[in-house]
Design a protein around this motif. Structure first.
Motif, mmCIF file in Angstrom:
data_model
loop_
_atom_site.group_PDB
_atom_site.id
_atom_site.type_symbol
_atom_site.label_atom_id
_atom_site.label_comp_id
_atom_site.label_asym_id
_atom_site.label_seq_id
_atom_site.Cartn_x
_atom_site.Cartn_y
_atom_site.Cartn_z
ATOM 1 N N UNK A 1 38.072 2.788 58.535
ATOM 2 C CA UNK A 1 38.515 1.707 57.679
ATOM 3 C C UNK A 1 39.097 0.592 58.533
ATOM 4 N N UNK A 2 38.358 -0.455 58.617
ATOM 5 C CA UNK A 2 38.823 -1.595 59.380
ATOM 6 C C UNK A 2 39.522 -2.590 58.481
ATOM 7 N N UNK A 3 39.847 -3.693 59.072
ATOM 8 C CA UNK A 3 40.536 -4.726 58.308
ATOM 9 C C UNK A 3 39.596 -5.365 57.278
ATOM 10 N N UNK A 4 38.285 -5.365 57.564
ATOM 11 C CA UNK A 4 37.318 -5.928 56.633
ATOM 12 C C UNK A 4 36.459 -4.817 56.049
ATOM 13 N N UNK A 5 37.081 -3.952 55.305
ATOM 14 C CA UNK A 5 36.384 -2.872 54.614
ATOM 15 C C UNK A 5 35.630 -3.466 53.429
#
Length: 91
Positions: A1-5
């Protein structure tokens, strides 16, 4: 899960639709598409050599001998030395 999920993209999309509305987004998409098509067409047209129209002969009109166009332009003046300005920080 990145910052731009994918969840973040859904939230951003909903906010953009609420702020701008679907009509403006549709118009914006159409304008961007037309711009890209025009850009591609212009790039393809630049690759082809453009045919140059035949140059039209121009007749040169000679100025009369006494006209000011044929006279040299000189200025009779003498240069004057300019003194250095006084700086306030070096007083």
């Amino acid at each position: 899960m990145g910052i731009f999920d994918w969840k973040h993209w859904i939230v951003i999309l909903i906010v953009v639709v609420l702020v701008f509305g679907t009509k403006k987004l549709k118009g914006l998409g159409s304008d961007v598409g037309e711009s890209i098509k025009g850009f591609r067409k212009a790039m393809n047209d630049d690759d082809k050599p453009a045919e140059q129209p035949a140059p039209q002969p121009q007749q040169a009109q000679a100025a009369p001998q006494g006209s000011p166009l044929n006279q040299p332009h000189t200025i009779d003046a003498q240069a004057h030395k300019v003194d250095e300005p006084i700086r306030k920080d070096q007083v």
